[in-house]
Motif scaffolding. Structure first.
Motif, PDB file in Angstrom:
ATOM      1  N   SER A 131       8.792 -11.782  -2.214  1.00  0.00           N
ATOM      2  CA  SER A 131       8.074 -12.092  -0.978  1.00  0.00           C
ATOM      3  C   SER A 131       8.814 -13.152  -0.171  1.00  0.00           C
ATOM      4  O   SER A 131       8.972 -13.020   1.053  1.00  0.00           O
ATOM      5  CB  SER A 131       6.661 -12.576  -1.311  1.00  0.00           C
ATOM      6  N   GLN A 152       3.173  -2.776  -7.550  1.00  0.00           N
ATOM      7  CA  GLN A 152       4.326  -1.948  -7.851  1.00  0.00           C
ATOM      8  C   GLN A 152       4.849  -2.174  -9.265  1.00  0.00           C
ATOM      9  O   GLN A 152       5.319  -1.248  -9.919  1.00  0.00           O
ATOM     10  CB  GLN A 152       5.446  -2.234  -6.833  1.00  0.00           C
ATOM     11  N   TRP A 195       1.114  -4.627   6.079  1.00  0.00           N
ATOM     12  CA  TRP A 195       2.241  -4.686   5.136  1.00  0.00           C
ATOM     13  C   TRP A 195       2.017  -3.724   3.968  1.00  0.00           C
ATOM     14  O   TRP A 195       2.908  -2.957   3.593  1.00  0.00           O
ATOM     15  CB  TRP A 195       2.406  -6.112   4.621  1.00  0.00           C
ATOM     16  N   ILE A 196       0.826  -3.758   3.381  1.00  0.00           N
ATOM     17  CA  ILE A 196       0.540  -2.901   2.220  1.00  0.00           C
ATOM     18  C   ILE A 196       0.640  -1.429   2.596  1.00  0.00           C
ATOM     19  O   ILE A 196       1.240  -0.616   1.880  1.00  0.00           O
ATOM     20  CB  ILE A 196      -0.851  -3.241   1.644  1.00  0.00           C
ATOM     21  N   ALA A 211       4.263  -0.528   3.229  1.00  0.00           N
ATOM     22  CA  ALA A 211       5.019  -0.456   1.975  1.00  0.00           C
ATOM     23  C   ALA A 211       4.747   0.843   1.235  1.00  0.00           C
ATOM     24  O   ALA A 211       5.668   1.472   0.683  1.00  0.00           O
ATOM     25  CB  ALA A 211       4.667  -1.651   1.094  1.00  0.00           C
ATOM     26  N   GLN A 212       3.490   1.275   1.207  1.00  0.00           N
ATOM     27  CA  GLN A 212       3.176   2.532   0.520  1.00  0.00           C
ATOM     28  C   GLN A 212       3.840   3.719   1.204  1.00  0.00           C
ATOM     29  O   GLN A 212       4.322   4.649   0.540  1.00  0.00           O
ATOM     30  CB  GLN A 212       1.654   2.728   0.466  1.00  0.00           C
ATOM     31  N   GLY A 256       0.690  -9.938   1.930  1.00  0.00           N
ATOM     32  CA  GLY A 256       0.976  -8.508   1.833  1.00  0.00           C
ATOM     33  C   GLY A 256       2.115  -8.213   0.886  1.00  0.00           C
ATOM     34  O   GLY A 256       2.042  -7.289   0.059  1.00  0.00           O
ATOM     35  N   TRP A 300      12.215   0.825   5.722  1.00  0.00           N
ATOM     36  CA  TRP A 300      11.246  -0.109   5.147  1.00  0.00           C
ATOM     37  C   TRP A 300      10.423  -0.715   6.286  1.00  0.00           C
ATOM     38  O   TRP A 300      10.843  -1.652   6.963  1.00  0.00           O
ATOM     39  CB  TRP A 300      11.978  -1.174   4.356  1.00  0.00           C
ATOM     40  N   THR A 337       1.008  -8.925  -2.836  1.00  0.00           N
ATOM     41  CA  THR A 337       0.101  -7.878  -3.340  1.00  0.00           C
ATOM     42  C   THR A 337       0.860  -6.593  -3.635  1.00  0.00           C
ATOM     43  O   THR A 337       0.635  -5.938  -4.664  1.00  0.00           O
ATOM     44  CB  THR A 337      -1.008  -7.619  -2.307  1.00  0.00           C
ATOM     45  N   THR A 338       1.759  -6.217  -2.742  1.00  0.00           N
ATOM     46  CA  THR A 338       2.547  -4.992  -2.954  1.00  0.00           C
ATOM     47  C   THR A 338       3.394  -5.091  -4.216  1.00  0.00           C
ATOM     48  O   THR A 338       3.478  -4.134  -5.008  1.00  0.00           O
ATOM     49  CB  THR A 338       3.442  -4.733  -1.733  1.00  0.00           C
ATOM     50  N   SER A 339       4.027  -6.227  -4.438  1.00  0.00           N
ATOM     51  CA  SER A 339       4.879  -6.402  -5.619  1.00  0.00           C
ATOM     52  C   SER A 339       4.053  -6.349  -6.895  1.00  0.00           C
ATOM     53  O   SER A 339       4.474  -5.754  -7.900  1.00  0.00           O
ATOM     54  CB  SER A 339       5.631  -7.730  -5.522  1.00  0.00           C
TER      55      SER A 339
END
Length: 789
Positions: free
Chosen positions: A93, A76, A22-23, A26-27, A68, A44, A71-73
Motif C-alpha cells: 500500500s 488477495q 480502489w477495491i 483492483a478486482q 483500499g 491496473w 483491504t485488497t492486499s
C-alpha cells in the motif's frame, strides 16, 4: 463546530468512496490479469485512481487510498500467515501511494494543466512523469512478492516489467477521466469550457495506450501458448513412452504364462533355462527387479515339502510381520507364494516363499487380475527382498487351468492356478523410457491413487533424475500447474499416473522474443505523435467537412440534372425513333422499286446511313437507360438457337458486305439469363468486331462444360486499347498495337460493361495486333431444361 463536523463527515465519505473504488478497480484488474499465477495485469485501474485522487485532494486522499490498497492486499493473500499478510499489505500500500505521490508532485511542478493537458508539451512531460512514478511500486512490490515466494525466481525481471506496464497503463488511461469525475462530483470550480481540450490528446493517448497494452498482452499470451503447447507435446511423448515400456514389461509376463502352459509342473531348472534363453540375451527391461511364478497353494506344508524335494531346503511359506520380520503365514483359504524367480540372486532368493496375498495392496492387485483375467498392477509397494525401502510396483498376470476358458469371476477363481508376476522400480522404468529431450524441462511422475500430498513419485530432467534430496519438499501437482506446464495421463492395468512437464528458465527464455516490447514501444510512440498534432487535425477536419457539404450539394444538383436529362431522353425517344423507322421503310421501298441505274447507289447510301443512324440512336438510348438504372433484368431459361437466329439475321449481312468469313455456332444449349440483355451484349461485341475487322474472320462459338456454357467471340481485327478494355471492365493478357480510337466503339463497350455487370458476367479479353481480339464469358447452364449436348 458545525463546520468542523461537516468537514469531517465529508472527509470520511470521500475516504470510503476512494477505498471502495480502489477495491472494485483492483478486482477488475485481477480479472484481466495476464498471468493468474503472478496476478500481474496490464491495466491496473487503482494506479490511475491514486494519481487522480492525489491531484484532486492532495494528502487528504491518502487515507482512502491506503484503506483500499490494504483491504485488497489482505483479501488477495489470505492464504499466508497473519504476519506475512500484514507486512505485504502495509508495504504494498505504501509503495503504490509513494508512486502516485511522486508522479503527482512532478506533474504539478512541470505541467500546470495536468492531468487535462493544455498542450502537446504538457502531455509528453506528464506521460514521462507517469512512467517514472509507476516504476516505484513495480520494483518494490515485485521484490516483496519474490521475497515471500509468490513470484518464481526465473520470472522476476519479466514480472517487474509487466507490473510497471500495469501501473503506467492505469495512470495514462484512467487518471484524466477519474479526475474529471471527482471534480464534477464535488462541484468544484474547474473550468471545463473546452471539451476538445479534454477529448483530443488525452483520450487519444489513452486509447493508444490501451491498444498497445492489449496487443502486448496478446503477443505475450501467444508466446505462453506456444510454450504450453511444447510442454504438452513433451508430456504426451513421455506418457506414450512410459505406456510402451509398461506394455513391454507386460509381454515378459505373457512369456512366463506361455511357459507354465507348456508344462504340467514347472521346475526351477526349466524356468531358469527358459528365462536365460528369453531374457538373458537382451536382459530384463530397465527398472525390473525380478520376474516370478507364484502358484495357487491350498496346503502350505505340502508346498513346503515339495520345495524341499526340489532342492530349496530352507523354503517356508511366510509373510511379513508387524515388526518387518518373517513370520509363518496364518490360516487362509489360499496362498500365492513366490516359487520361482528370475534372475536368481541372493537378494531375489530372499523373496522365495513370500505369500503375495498376505499384504493388502498386493492382494488387491491379485484379486483384480483374477476376476478380470487381465494384467493388474499395484503401486507403490516395498520389496521384501530389499533392505532399502524403495517404492516399486507389482504387475501380475493371472494363469488359469490349461484348456479352460472361464468367463465369470467365480469360474476364474475356481480355475486359477497362479500368477506370473514382476516387480519394477517405476522411477527406473520412467528414466529408461523417456527419450532424450533437447529442451531443458523437468518431467514429474505422480501416482493418482495416492493422496495429493503423497502423489509425487519421480522426477526426470536432462541433468538429474530420481528421488528428492533429504529435507527437500515433495512437489505437488497443483503447485506445478500454477505456472507454465503440460500434462498427460498414463493408464495401464487399472492404474493411473500423471506426467507433468515444467520448463526451466532457459526453456522459457527460448520462447520469449522482443516482439511484444517492440510493438508496445512502437504503438505508444505512434500514439504520442498523433496526440501531439490532433488539435490541428480537428481544425483541418472541420474545413474538410465544410467542403464535403458543398460537394454533396453540388452532387445533388448534378444528379437532379442527370435525372432531368434521362426523363427528357425517355420522353423524346419515341418521337425521334418514329421518323427514323419511317425513313428506313421508305428507303427500303425505293430500293425494291425500279430505279434508274444512276439513282440506285445514291438510295443505297441513304439507306445505309439511315440504318447506322438508327443503330447509334438505339445505342445512345440504351446507354442512357443503363446509366440511370431504369432497365430491369429478367432472368429465365431459354435455348440458344433462337438467340443465334436473331444474331445471324443482323450480323451475317454485315460480314457479307465486307467479305468477312462469318462463323456462328451457339448450339441448342439451354441457359439461364436475360435473353434480351444477352442479345444486346452479343450484338454490340459482334458489330464492333465486324466494323473494325478489315479482313479475315468473325466468329461466335458456344462450348459446353458440366455446369456452364462458354461463349467465345473472335475477330482478326487490329486489337483493343487499354482504355477500351477498361470500358469493358477487363485488362488484356497480351501486347497491343494499332490502337483503335473510336467514340462509337467506346460507347458500345460501355454498354457491354453495364450489361455484364447486370448479368454478373466476367468477360475475359485477349487482344493483340497479330491475333486480333478474343472475348470469353460463361453462362449458367440450365439443369432442368434438356438440350442435345
Amino acid at each position: 463546530m458545525k463546520l468542523c463536523v461537516r468537514l469531517k463527515a465529508e472527509d470520511i465519505a470521500v475516504t470510503l468512496c476512494i477505498a471502495l473504488l480502489w477495491i472494485v478497480g483492483a478486482q477488475l484488474g485481477f480479472y484481466v490479469a495476464l498471468n493468474q499465477g503472478f496476478q500481474t495485469t496490464l491495466l491496473w485501474i487503482p494506479s490511475g485512481l491514486a494519481l487522480a485522487g492525489l491531484l484532486w485532494r492532495g494528502n487528504r486522499a491518502v487515507p482512502g487510498l491506503f484503506l483500499g490498497a490494504f483491504t485488497t492486499s489482505v483479501v488477495q493473500f489470505y492464504m499466508l500467515s497473519p504476519g506475512a499478510i500484514s507486512a505485504i499489505a502495509i508495504i504494498a500500500s505504501c509503495a503504490v501511494i509513494l508512486g502516485g505521490a511522486t508522479t503527482a508532485y512532478l506533474m504539478r511542478l512541470l505541467t500546470p494543466t495536468a492531468p487535462i493537458w493544455g498542450s502537446a508539451r504538457d502531455m509528453l512531460i506528464g506521460t514521462a512523469c507517469m512512467a517514472v512514478g509507476s516504476a516505484i511500486p513495480a520494483f518494490i512490490n515485485t521484490s516483496l512478492f519474490d521475497a515471500v515466494g509468490l513470484v518464481p525466481e526465473d520470472a522476476v525481471h519479466s514480472a517487474i516489467g509487466i507490473y510497471w506496464l500495469g501501473e503506467f497503463g492505469g495512470m495514462v488511461v484512467f487518471t484524466a477521466p477519474l479526475f474529471i469525475v471527482f471534480k464534477m462530483a464535488a462541484k468544484g470550480n474547474i473550468a471545463l469550457t473546452s471539451p476538445a481540450k479534454i477529448t483530443s490528446p488525452t483520450i487519444l493517448l489513452a486509447v493508444f495506450t490501451a491498444s498497445a497494452l492489449s496487443i502486448f498482452a496478446w503477443l505475450k499470451v501467444n508466446e505462453g501458448e506456444a510454450l504450453t503447447r511444447s510442454l504438452q507435446r513433451d508430456a504426451s511423448i513421455a506418457a506414450n513412452s512410459l505406456t510402451r515400456a509398461l506394455e513391454a514389461a507386460g509381454r515378459d509376463l505373457e512369456s512366463i504364462r506361455a511357459l507354465v502352459y507348456a508344462h504340467d509342473r514347472l521346475y526351477k531348472s526349466e524356468f531358469l533355462r527358459f528365462s536365460e534363453t528369453e531374457f538373458g540375451s537382451r536382459g530384463l527391461y530397465p527398472g525390473a527387479q525380478a520376474l516370478s511364478w507364484a502358484p495357487k497353494v491350498i496346503n502350505p506344508p505340502e508346498w513346503e515339502r515339495g520345495m524341499r524335494a526340489a532342492g530349496e531346503k530352507e523354503s517356508i511359506l511366510f509373510e511379513v510381520g508387524v515388526d518387518g520380520g518373517r513370520v509363518r503365514v496364518g490360516n487362509r483359504d489360499e496362498y500365492f507364494p513366490v516359487e520361482l524367480i528370475y534372475p536368481p540372486s541372493d537378494v531375489n532368493n530372499r523373496a522365495l516363499g513370500f505369500d503375495l496375498g498376505s499384504e493388502r495392496n498386493r492382494r488387491k492387485a491379485l484379486e483384480r487380475a483374477r476376476d478380470t483375467g487381465l494384467t493388474s498392477m499395484m503401486a507403490p509397494i516395498y520389496l521384501v527382498q530389499s533392505d532399502k525401502r524403495m517404492a516399486a510396483m507389482l504387475m501380475c498376470l493371472p494363469i488359469y487351468s490349461l484348456g479352460t476358458n472361464p468367463e465369470s469371476s467365480s469360474e476364474r477363481a475356481e480355475h486359477l492356478t497362479g500368477f506370473a508376476t514382476g516387480v519394477f522400480y517405476i522411477g527406473s522404468v520412467f528414466d529408461a523410457a523417456i527419450p532424450q529431450f533437447e529442451a531443458s524441462i523437468t518431467l514429474s511422475l505422480f501416482d493418482l491413487s495416492l493422496p495429493n500430498s503423497e502423489q509425487w513419485y519421480h522426477s526426470y530432467s536432462n541433468a538429474t533424475s530420481g528421488a528428492l534430496k533429504s529435507g527437500e519438499p515433495r512437489p505437488v501437482a497443483s503447485e506445478l500447474r500454477a505456472h507454465f506446464y503440460g500434462e498427460s495421463l498414463v493408464r495401464f492395468a487399472g492404474h493411473r499416473w500423471l506426467v507433468i512437464a515444467t520448463p526451466s528458465s532457459s526453456f522459457i527464455s527460448s520462447f520469449s522474443t522482443g516482439v511484444p516490447w517492440s510493438a508496445l514501444l512502437l504503438i505508444l510512440t505512434l500514439g504520442l505523435g498523433l496526440s501531439s498534432i490532433l488539435i490541428e487535425r480537428i481544425a483541418a477536419r472541420k474545413r474538410i467537412e465544410m467542403e464535403q457539404i458543398k460537394t454533396v450539394s453540388a452532387l445533388a444538383e448534378a444528379n437532379a440534372a442527370n435525372e432531368s436529362k434521362s426523363y427528357f431522353m425517355a420522353a423524346a425517344s419515341h418521337d425521334i425513333k418514329q421518323p427514323l423507322y419511317a425513313l428506313g421503310i421508305l428507303t427500303d421501298t425505293l430500293l425494291m422499286s425500279d430505279l434508274k441505274k444512276e439513282m440506285r447507289p445514291v438510295i443505297e447510301n441513304v439507306s445505309k446511313s439511315v440504318k447506322e443512324m438508327s443503330l447509334h440512336f438505339d445505342t445512345l438510348m440504351d446507354m442512357g437507360r443503363f446509366q440511370d438504372g431504369s432497365f430491369e433484368v429478367n432472368l429465365g431459361e431459354f435455348v440458344m438457337d433462337e438467340l443465334a437466329r436473331r444474331i445471324d439475321l443482323e450480323v451475317a449481312p454485315l460480314c457479307n458486305e465486307k467479305n468477312l468469313r462469318w462463323h456462328l455456332d451457339l448450339g441448342d444449349y439451354a441457359v439461364i439469363s436475360d435473353p434480351e440483355l444477352l442479345l444486346r451484349l452479343l450484338r454490340n461485341l459482334l458489330i464492333n468486331a465486324v466494323s473494325y475487322t478489315v479482313q479475315g474472320d468473325v466468329s461466335c462459338i458456344a462450348r459446353a462444360t458440366e455446369k456452364t456454357i462458354e461463349i467465345c467471340i473472335y475477330d482478326t481485327g487490329p486489337g483493343l486499347s487499354k482504355e477500351q478494355q477498361f470500358l469493358i471492365g477487363q485488362t488484356n493478357t497480351a501486347s497491343r498495337q494499332n490502337v483503335i480510337d473510336s467514340s462509337e466503339m467506346q460507347l458500345g463497350f460501355s454498354i457491354v460493361n453495364r450489361i455484364s455487370r447486370a448479368l454478373e458476367l466476367t468477360i475475359e479479353v485477349n487482344t493483340s495486333a497479330t491475333i486480333g481480339t478474343q472475348f470469353r464469358f460463361e453462362l449458367q447452364r440450365s439443369l432442368t431444361s434438356g438440350d442435345n449436348s
